[in-house]
Design a protein around this motif. Structure first.
Motif, PDB file in Angstrom:
ATOM      1  N   GLN A 194       0.832  -1.206   0.000  1.00 23.26           N
ATOM      2  CA  GLN A 194       0.000   0.000   0.000  1.00 23.26           C
ATOM      3  C   GLN A 194       0.868   1.259   0.000  1.00 23.26           C
ATOM      4  N   LEU A 195       1.982   1.221   0.739  1.00 24.59           N
ATOM      5  CA  LEU A 195       2.892   2.371   0.740  1.00 24.59           C
ATOM      6  C   LEU A 195       3.487   2.584  -0.644  1.00 24.59           C
ATOM      7  N   LEU A 196       3.852   1.511  -1.319  1.00 23.16           N
ATOM      8  CA  LEU A 196       4.396   1.629  -2.675  1.00 23.16           C
ATOM      9  C   LEU A 196       3.372   2.216  -3.625  1.00 23.16           C
ATOM     10  N   VAL A 197       2.125   1.770  -3.504  1.00 21.48           N
ATOM     11  CA  VAL A 197       1.061   2.279  -4.377  1.00 21.48           C
ATOM     12  C   VAL A 197       0.820   3.762  -4.119  1.00 21.48           C
ATOM     13  N   GLU A 198       0.767   4.150  -2.840  1.00 19.20           N
ATOM     14  CA  GLU A 198       0.505   5.555  -2.506  1.00 19.20           C
ATOM     15  C   GLU A 198       1.631   6.452  -3.017  1.00 19.20           C
ATOM     16  N   MET A 199       2.872   6.011  -2.869  1.00 17.31           N
ATOM     17  CA  MET A 199       3.986   6.819  -3.335  1.00 17.31           C
ATOM     18  C   MET A 199       4.046   6.874  -4.853  1.00 17.31           C
ATOM     19  N   ASP A 200       3.676   5.787  -5.510  1.00 19.29           N
ATOM     20  CA  ASP A 200       3.720   5.753  -6.967  1.00 19.29           C
ATOM     21  C   ASP A 200       2.664   6.652  -7.584  1.00 19.29           C
ATOM     22  N   GLY A 201       1.491   6.688  -6.946  1.00 19.50           N
ATOM     23  CA  GLY A 201       0.412   7.516  -7.492  1.00 19.50           C
ATOM     24  C   GLY A 201       0.335   8.877  -6.871  1.00 19.50           C
ATOM     25  N   PHE A 202       1.358   9.273  -6.187  1.00 17.51           N
ATOM     26  CA  PHE A 202       1.348  10.540  -5.463  1.00 17.51           C
ATOM     27  C   PHE A 202       1.911  11.640  -6.354  1.00 17.51           C
ATOM     28  N   ILE A 209      18.553  -3.847   3.900  1.00 15.54           N
ATOM     29  CA  ILE A 209      17.455  -4.804   3.944  1.00 15.54           C
ATOM     30  C   ILE A 209      16.153  -4.217   3.406  1.00 15.54           C
ATOM     31  N   LEU A 210      16.182  -2.989   2.895  1.00 15.61           N
ATOM     32  CA  LEU A 210      14.965  -2.377   2.367  1.00 15.61           C
ATOM     33  C   LEU A 210      14.588  -3.005   1.029  1.00 15.61           C
ATOM     34  N   ASP A 211      13.302  -2.986   0.746  1.00 15.04           N
ATOM     35  CA  ASP A 211      12.807  -3.529  -0.511  1.00 15.04           C
ATOM     36  C   ASP A 211      13.294  -2.656  -1.673  1.00 15.04           C
ATOM     37  N   PRO A 212      13.813  -3.271  -2.751  1.00 14.65           N
ATOM     38  CA  PRO A 212      14.314  -2.470  -3.890  1.00 14.65           C
ATOM     39  C   PRO A 212      13.252  -1.573  -4.502  1.00 14.65           C
ATOM     40  N   ALA A 213      11.974  -1.965  -4.412  1.00 17.50           N
ATOM     41  CA  ALA A 213      10.916  -1.134  -4.985  1.00 17.50           C
ATOM     42  C   ALA A 213      10.791   0.202  -4.270  1.00 17.50           C
ATOM     43  N   LEU A 214      11.208   0.255  -2.996  1.00 15.77           N
ATOM     44  CA  LEU A 214      11.162   1.523  -2.274  1.00 15.77           C
ATOM     45  C   LEU A 214      12.261   2.473  -2.723  1.00 15.77           C
ATOM     46  N   LEU A 215      13.362   1.921  -3.194  1.00 13.79           N
ATOM     47  CA  LEU A 215      14.545   2.731  -3.485  1.00 13.79           C
ATOM     48  C   LEU A 215      14.632   3.160  -4.940  1.00 13.79           C
ATOM     49  N   ARG A 216      13.717   2.715  -5.765  1.00 13.22           N
ATOM     50  CA  ARG A 216      13.810   3.052  -7.187  1.00 13.22           C
ATOM     51  C   ARG A 216      13.407   4.509  -7.414  1.00 13.22           C
ATOM     52  N   PRO A 217      13.830   5.099  -8.540  1.00 14.06           N
ATOM     53  CA  PRO A 217      13.414   6.475  -8.864  1.00 14.06           C
ATOM     54  C   PRO A 217      11.899   6.582  -8.953  1.00 14.06           C
TER      55      PRO A 217
END
Length: 653
Positions: free
Chosen positions: A315-323, A340-348
């Motif tokens: 849900q955090l990834l979705v909110e940040m992507d559509g923000f 240890i963070l998820d790579p999807a959080l660190l992408r541009p």
């Protein structure tokens, strides 16, 4: 119409005004529903019990004595009863007052018996009586509804406590975020020191929040997320607050662990609610502390992931992507475990700007100390540059603790100012632990400790690429430290060569070898030294590729935290048994080689070793000018001995 003043209001008006939420002076004040809290006190429960007992006592019948039916029948024959009430199951009444019998009851109750003669007897004696029909439905309803009401009350109370609000189950999905207004933040870049590069990185964020049109007119896009990386205590949260304080916008603060709850779906709901609140108060800053509690890489656990945590992360990834970043909401987060963070959080497009906050250098520590001493009365002899030099590796939180401990030391000694001695004692306490002068040590143990610490110090004085010795003490500190040798670096270092690591091994083994040379035996006091020496040797072989036998190879692949000292820990082996044996042999060889060199060194300088140990036994602590004088004397002897040995070798040649 003018409002009544508080003095002219009667008590009932005051009570009703407070009940409506008024203050009695400034009119009714409606508190913010988001800030209302439910407080439960045991006094409420006690007050309710007292109220119920008072009502029952007021409405209840007077106490009656239970009698048998035959006695009641006799009292009727004697004409002693009055106010008789006959029910389906019971008969109750009063006894006429008789001055001759003082101990007889005034009120009575008895069980009704089917007696057709009773009514005739009552009419015959002229006793007034009446009847009533008991409503059994009241008892049935109370017996069912009262337990149900108690159950509902306690259930709602527990739900409110778990959800942290006054709205029960409806507030479980609400984000328990702390919102700081512009005035409540109270932190600016002037309150942050020692991390100038990070401050410069975040100046752009402040400028965007103040004047977004400056970037938007050229088609620029501000980063959606800023990830602050650094060791604990380096000031990540303080820096995020400073950004909000400089920009003058609201600051939403929430920890990563506050999203995940025992209820499924609550974490995702709180993420949605957090971003919804932020959009309503834009421009603002969302700050998520300890992001690794929420954003750990999916699939990192081989046994299986936590479904609720992964749903929250999705849900955090979705909110940040559509923000929309143009809305003026900046997302900031802090972590000390970025590996240890998820790579999807660190992408541009999400956390696309990473700001590393390193431990401050000597100039940074001095600048941090200047901030923390603003409210501290310092003596003229306090040298902040010297304090910064003797605290290598300290971060902002450590330095704040150092200043506080120094002030406490000065207060205990009834001083009006904090002196340099107080700062030195505070640093010793933080580094080595609490000084325990009253711990009883027998003379034999004290002598062993003195030679142990002298061995460390002499080896450090003999080697060129180690930090100089600043203090030697045999006063017990902390839980298990019976003495310590303090070394302070002359400058901040970020790299270590192979030769420097080998010499560090020799310094660690100096205490153990000193015991061997003097006493011909060893004690348990070198356990920590041996553990650290083994870790250094194993890291040289397995991580740094410093083994001549195994070559420039590394044998560890698991991510190692750059900001947390988690030790080696259990790692999955990706090499053969033969390689493992070679690694063990190489590690053992490095330690044994260092052991031989230290043994030769201390045997050669046994006189200086004994001299230093005797000084320690007399004074228990050596530092300052006395230590510098001994070090200069020892180095002079060492140089003369080396020159003499060289001349002998040349003569033999």
């Amino acid at each position: 119409m003018a409002k009544k003043s508080d003095d002219n209001m009667n008590p009932m008006d005051k009570f009703m005004d407070r009940l409506r939420g008024g203050s009695g002076e400034g009119g009714p004040q409606q508190p913010d529903s988001s800030q209302r809290k439910v407080h439960f006190s045991i006094w409420y429960f006690i007050l309710a019990l007292l109220l119920i007992s008072w009502v029952q006592g007021y409405l209840a019948e007077p106490p009656r004595e239970k009698i048998n039916y035959s006695q009641f029948k006799q009292w009727v024959r004697d004409g002693k009863v009055e106010n008789l009430v006959i029910g389906p199951d019971r008969i109750r009444g009063d006894i006429k007052e008789d001055k001759n019998q003082k101990d007889q009851p005034k009120h009575f109750v008895t069980v009704r018996v089917e007696d057709p003669e009773l009514v005739e007897l009552l009419d015959q004696k002229g006793i007034e009586y009446t009847g009533f029909a008991e409503n059994k439905w009241v008892g049935v309803i109370v017996s069912w509804l009262l337990p149900l009401a108690i159950f509902i009350f306690f259930w709602s109370y527990l739900i409110k406590r778990m959800s942290g609000g006054a709205q029960g189950v409806l507030s479980v999905g609400k984000a328990r975020v702390k919102i700081f207004a512009q005035k409540e933040v109270g932190v600016t870049f002037d309150d942050v020191a020692g991390i100038d590069e990070a401050k410069q990185e975040l100046q752009e964020i402040v400028q965007f929040l103040k004047s977004p049109e400056k970037f938007q007119r050229l088609g620029g896009r501000i980063p959606k997320g800023v990830l602050l990386l650094g060791a604990p205590g380096t000031g990540k949260t303080l820096l995020a607050k400073a950004v909000a304080g400089e920009a003058g916008v609201p600051f939403f603060s929430m920890s990563g662990s506050e999203f995940v709850e025992m209820f499924v779906g609550v974490g995702a709901a709180r993420v949605r609610d957090l971003f919804g609140q932020a959009k309503d108060q834009a421009p603002c800053i969302i700050f998520i502390d300890e992001l690794d509690a929420l954003g750990k890489a999916r699939g990192l656990n081989p046994i299986g992931g936590h479904d609720e945590r992964e749903q929250t992360l999705n849900q955090l990834l979705v909110e940040m992507d559509g923000f929309d970043a143009q809305a003026g909401v900046i997302i900031m987060a802090a972590t000390n475990r970025p590996e240890i963070l998820d790579p999807a959080l660190l992408r541009p497009g999400r956390f696309d700007r990473h700001v590393a906050i390193d431990k401050p250098d000597i100039r940074g520590r001095e600048a941090i100390l200047k901030i923390h001493i603003k409210n501290v009365k310092l003596a003229p002899d306090v040298d902040l540059k010297r304090i910064a030099a003797m605290t290598p590796g300290f971060v902002g939180a450590d330095l704040a603790n150092l200043v506080n401990e120094a002030a406490l030391f000065a207060a205990r000694r009834d001083r009006n100012e904090v002196t340099m001695v107080d700062f030195q004692d505070a640093a010793d306490r933080i580094i080595g632990g609490l000084e325990k002068k009253n711990r009883a040590m027998n003379p034999r143990e004290k002598e062993i400790v003195a030679y142990h610490e002298s061995g460390h110090a002499l080896v450090a004085m003999s080697l060129p690429n180690v930090d100089p010795v600043n203090k030697i003490s045999i006063i017990p500190r902390g839980i298990a430290a019976l003495g310590y040798t303090q070394q302070l670096p002359t400058e901040d270092r970020y790299l270590m060569t192979r030769n420097e690591l080998l010499q560090r091994l020799q310094v660690l083994l100096g205490g153990r070898v000193s015991e061997e040379v003097i006493f011909g035996d060893v004690s348990t006091g070198a356990q920590n030294d041996l553990q650290r020496a083994t870790d250094i040797a194993r890291s040289m072989v397995m991580e740094y590729g410093m083994s001549e036998r195994l070559g420039p190879l590394t044998y560890t692949r698991e991510p190692r935290s750059a900001h947390l000292d988690l030790g080696m820990g259990p790692k999955e082996r990706e090499f053969s048994e033969r390689t493992a044996q070679e690694i063990d042999e190489e590690v053992s060889g490095l330690v044994e080689e260092a052991h031989r060199k230290v043994q030769s060194l201390l045997k050669k300088h046994s006189d200086s070793l004994k001299e230093l140990a005797q000084i320690l036994l007399e004074k228990e602590s050596i530092e300052g000018d006395e230590l510098k004088a001994f070090a200069a004397k020892f180095k002079g002897k060492s140089s003369a001995a080396a020159l003499e040995e060289t001349s002998k070798t040349e003569g033999m040649a």
